[in-house]
Design a protein around this motif. Structure first.
Motif, PDB file in Angstrom:
ATOM      1  N   MET A 168       0.839  -1.185   0.000  1.00  0.00           N
ATOM      2  CA  MET A 168       0.000   0.000   0.000  1.00  0.00           C
ATOM      3  C   MET A 168       0.883   1.247   0.000  1.00  0.00           C
ATOM      4  O   MET A 168       1.683   1.413   0.893  1.00  0.00           O
ATOM      5  N   CYS A 169       0.735   2.074  -1.006  1.00  0.00           N
ATOM      6  CA  CYS A 169       1.636   3.214  -1.019  1.00  0.00           C
ATOM      7  C   CYS A 169       0.916   4.555  -1.067  1.00  0.00           C
ATOM      8  O   CYS A 169       0.038   4.779  -0.268  1.00  0.00           O
ATOM      9  N   HIS A 222       0.342   8.928  -8.012  1.00  0.00           N
ATOM     10  CA  HIS A 222       0.451   7.685  -7.249  1.00  0.00           C
ATOM     11  C   HIS A 222       1.883   7.219  -7.129  1.00  0.00           C
ATOM     12  O   HIS A 222       2.671   7.359  -8.067  1.00  0.00           O
ATOM     13  N   ARG A 282       3.483   3.503  -6.327  1.00  0.00           N
ATOM     14  CA  ARG A 282       2.963   2.133  -6.239  1.00  0.00           C
ATOM     15  C   ARG A 282       3.904   1.237  -5.451  1.00  0.00           C
ATOM     16  O   ARG A 282       5.117   1.337  -5.575  1.00  0.00           O
ATOM     17  N   TRP A 283       3.307   0.361  -4.686  1.00  0.00           N
ATOM     18  CA  TRP A 283       4.042  -0.734  -4.072  1.00  0.00           C
ATOM     19  C   TRP A 283       3.318  -1.984  -4.564  1.00  0.00           C
ATOM     20  O   TRP A 283       2.250  -2.326  -4.053  1.00  0.00           O
ATOM     21  N   ALA A 284       3.884  -2.616  -5.568  1.00  0.00           N
ATOM     22  CA  ALA A 284       3.171  -3.659  -6.327  1.00  0.00           C
ATOM     23  C   ALA A 284       2.657  -4.787  -5.445  1.00  0.00           C
ATOM     24  O   ALA A 284       3.379  -5.313  -4.609  1.00  0.00           O
ATOM     25  N   HIS A 291       0.006  -6.845  -7.255  1.00  0.00           N
ATOM     26  CA  HIS A 291      -0.457  -7.709  -8.351  1.00  0.00           C
ATOM     27  C   HIS A 291       0.220  -7.240  -9.634  1.00  0.00           C
ATOM     28  O   HIS A 291      -0.138  -6.191 -10.168  1.00  0.00           O
ATOM     29  N   ASN A 310       2.333  -1.491 -15.395  1.00  0.00           N
ATOM     30  CA  ASN A 310       1.586  -1.783 -14.169  1.00  0.00           C
ATOM     31  C   ASN A 310       1.505  -0.583 -13.221  1.00  0.00           C
ATOM     32  O   ASN A 310       0.744  -0.592 -12.253  1.00  0.00           O
ATOM     33  N   HIS A 340      -4.954   3.860  -7.100  1.00  0.00           N
ATOM     34  CA  HIS A 340      -5.517   2.967  -6.088  1.00  0.00           C
ATOM     35  C   HIS A 340      -4.439   2.505  -5.120  1.00  0.00           C
ATOM     36  O   HIS A 340      -3.356   2.097  -5.532  1.00  0.00           O
ATOM     37  N   ASN A 341      -4.754   2.579  -3.833  1.00  0.00           N
ATOM     38  CA  ASN A 341      -3.942   1.912  -2.811  1.00  0.00           C
ATOM     39  C   ASN A 341      -4.761   0.754  -2.285  1.00  0.00           C
ATOM     40  O   ASN A 341      -5.926   0.940  -1.938  1.00  0.00           O
ATOM     41  N   GLY A 342      -4.140  -0.426  -2.173  1.00  0.00           N
ATOM     42  CA  GLY A 342      -4.845  -1.565  -1.607  1.00  0.00           C
ATOM     43  C   GLY A 342      -4.880  -2.721  -2.583  1.00  0.00           C
ATOM     44  O   GLY A 342      -4.070  -2.796  -3.517  1.00  0.00           O
ATOM     45  N   THR A 343      -5.815  -3.617  -2.387  1.00  0.00           N
ATOM     46  CA  THR A 343      -5.919  -4.796  -3.258  1.00  0.00           C
ATOM     47  C   THR A 343      -7.386  -5.095  -3.546  1.00  0.00           C
ATOM     48  O   THR A 343      -8.238  -4.946  -2.667  1.00  0.00           O
ATOM     49  N   THR A 374      -2.354  -5.650 -13.273  1.00  0.00           N
ATOM     50  CA  THR A 374      -2.758  -5.274 -11.908  1.00  0.00           C
ATOM     51  C   THR A 374      -4.218  -5.617 -11.610  1.00  0.00           C
ATOM     52  O   THR A 374      -5.041  -5.771 -12.514  1.00  0.00           O
ATOM     53  N   ASP A 375      -4.491  -5.690 -10.328  1.00  0.00           N
ATOM     54  CA  ASP A 375      -5.877  -5.808  -9.858  1.00  0.00           C
ATOM     55  C   ASP A 375      -6.618  -4.478 -10.074  1.00  0.00           C
ATOM     56  O   ASP A 375      -7.811  -4.428 -10.311  1.00  0.00           O
ATOM     57  N   THR A 376      -5.861  -3.371 -10.007  1.00  0.00           N
ATOM     58  CA  THR A 376      -6.451  -2.031 -10.061  1.00  0.00           C
ATOM     59  C   THR A 376      -7.150  -1.719 -11.386  1.00  0.00           C
ATOM     60  O   THR A 376      -8.198  -1.068 -11.402  1.00  0.00           O
TER      61      THR A 376
HETATM   62  N1  GLU Z   1      -2.774  -3.520  -5.843  1.00  0.00           N
HETATM   63  C1  GLU Z   1      -2.345  -2.418  -6.624  1.00  0.00           C
HETATM   64  C2  GLU Z   1      -1.191  -2.787  -7.527  1.00  0.00           C
HETATM   65  O1  GLU Z   1      -0.521  -3.732  -7.338  1.00  0.00           O
HETATM   66  C3  GLU Z   1      -2.029  -1.191  -5.771  1.00  0.00           C
HETATM   67  C4  GLU Z   1      -0.778  -1.320  -4.938  1.00  0.00           C
HETATM   68  C5  GLU Z   1      -0.521  -0.070  -4.062  1.00  0.00           C
HETATM   69  O2  GLU Z   1      -1.270   0.132  -3.103  1.00  0.00           O
HETATM   70  O3  GLU Z   1       0.451   0.650  -4.339  1.00  0.00           O
HETATM   71  O4  GLU Z   1      -0.938  -2.120  -8.466  1.00  0.00           O
END
Ligand code: GLU
Length: 434
Positions: A1-2, A73, A75-77, A79, A86, A101-104, A126-128
């Motif tokens: 989460m970033c 943004h 990102r902290w990957a 997905h 990505n 988006h932050n999260g999953t 990505t899931d995003t």
């Molecule tokens: N799940 C997303 C991704 O992997 C967001 C990761 C994030 O919070 O930076 O791209």
């Protein structure tokens, strides 16, 4: 989460966004990106794997993007590997919607499959990205952006903080929170939203913290806050207690060194007003509700739950509490506690500890302990953070913003807070062990 940074207002968005990203750089990340709605109402986006400096260089090499609405943004990957494709923002097929988006998103595979069947093309792993396509679909059916985000929420499972802009509504910024932190910044000439107020502190000290299940919609003259179920809500505007100097290196080589040297001041702040000395020493913790009623109903054990550095502070807290109270104290990793094997009930006092107050596992542990009837006391550094709002009561460590990633002053302040709490509990229980 970033990190997320978003802006709408009278200033040029791009420099504010890039500067905001640099302010949250300390959180760690693998790629960065921005999208701006330009003055012709078109979306322009650029994203790069690597440092924000790489993104800045790429921005320098292209024509200027005049525009006063944008999202950004780091990102902290979770997905998909860290690469340019990505990185966020993610765009819809027609390029008319941009999302950070932050999260999953847990059900992204089925949603992706569904979107593919409807003719959407995906450009990332990505899931995003599925969020951009979902929103595109709802907008195409005639929804406005607020309704589209609410409908998106109804089909998505997982955790998110998002910021969205669309060329269909070139004077609107929408943000929503469901499991990942978002704070709004109200400046004189515009509005910010970010995962961390550090991103916009130099522009305003007026903030609104969104809770899970809430969203905000901004145009250039105002904002509205709603629930994701479309109920209008009023929230109070809070004032940040720290200033820009506290998030600057102040001549030190790096933040950690600065924060180590701040410890004497920090500890004075942690202790301020909490101890009466003299003949009859007393501890004043404040906290609402206070601890007295909990002790009146009787506790027979203490559970401390936290993650990382805060968990280590908890181990020291265990020593102090056991010695002063004579009650059994368990220290549990918050992610383990979520599995439900540790006993917790109305006779357990639960102590949750987190510097940021946004550690997801610790928030979930607090909710679980509360649901089991336990009184949950939080020890947090960030005023108004999520943990302080889900706990029953608690105390702030008053360590000021901590930027250095190996925690120093925040840890010391947690240990001192635990010492104060141990003394207070001993005082209330009439312990003779002090
Ligand atoms: N799940 C997303 C991704 O992997 C967001 C990761 C994030 O919070 O930076 O791209």
């Amino acid at each position: 989460m970033c990190g997320i940074v978003a802006y709408i207002g009278k200033q040029q968005a791009l420099p504010l966004l890039v500067n905001g990203l640099k302010r949250v750089e300390y959180r760690g990340y693998d790629s960065a990106g921005v999208a701006v709605l330009n003055d012709s109402g078109e979306l322009e986006s650029l994203k790069k794997q690597g440092k924000i400096a790489v993104l800045e260089e790429a921005l320098r090499n292209r024509a200027a993007v005049p525009g006063t609405i944008g999202i950004a943004h780091t990102r902290w990957a979770t997905h998909g590997v860290p690469n340019d494709a990505n990185a966020h923002p993610h765009l819809s097929c027609d390029g008319g919607v941009a999302v950070v988006h932050n999260g999953t998103i847990e059900n992204y595979q089925e949603l992706r499959e569904l979107a593919r069947q409807q003719g959407h093309t995906f450009r990332s792993e990505t899931d995003t990205e599925v969020l951009a396509h979902l929103l595109e679909g709802f907008l195409a059916q005639g929804d406005d952006l607020v309704t589209a985000v609410q409908r998106m929420h109804a089909v998505v499972r997982g955790a998110y903080g998002i910021a969205v802009i669309t060329s269909k509504e070139p004077n609107r910024l929408v943000v929503a929170r469901h499991g990942s932190p978002l704070v709004l910044g109200l400046a004189d000439d515009g509005y910010f939203a970010a995962s961390d107020a550090t991103a916009f502190r130099e522009h305003t000290d007026k903030v609104i913290y969104l809770n899970d299940g809430e969203m905000a919609t901004f145009d250039r003259d105002g904002y509205r806050i709603l629930t994701l179920k479309n109920e209008e809500i009023t929230k109070c505007v809070e004032k940040l207690e720290w200033d820009l100097a506290q998030i600057a290196k102040g001549g030190y080589e790096h933040f950690m060194l600065k924060e180590i040297t701040e410890q004497p001041t920090v500890l004075r702040q942690t202790l301020a007003g909490r101890l009466t000395d003299g003949e009859d020493p007393r501890v004043h913790l404040g906290g609402s509700p206070a601890l007295e009623p909990i002790l009146a109903r009787g506790i027979n054990r203490v559970l401390i739950t936290a993650c990382g550095t805060s968990w280590h502070a908890g181990l020291i807290g265990k020593r102090m509490l056991e010695k002063l109270l004579g009650l059994p104290v368990t220290v549990e990793y918050a992610s383990e506690f979520a599995t439900g094997h540790t006993p917790v009930d109305a006779q357990t006092l639960t102590i949750v500890i987190s510097q940021s107050g946004e550690t997801k596992d610790t928030i979930e542990a607090a909710l679980r302990a509360h649901a089991a009837g336990s009184f949950v006391w939080n020890i947090c550094n960030v005023v108004g953070s999520s943990l302080t709002r889900v706990a029953d009561s608690g105390m702030y460590t008053h360590a000021g913003p901590e930027i250095g990633v190996a925690s120093t002053k925040a840890f010391t302040a947690q240990v001192v807070s635990l010492a104060l709490l141990s003394l207070k509990l001993a005082e209330l229980c009439g312990s003779t062990r002090i």
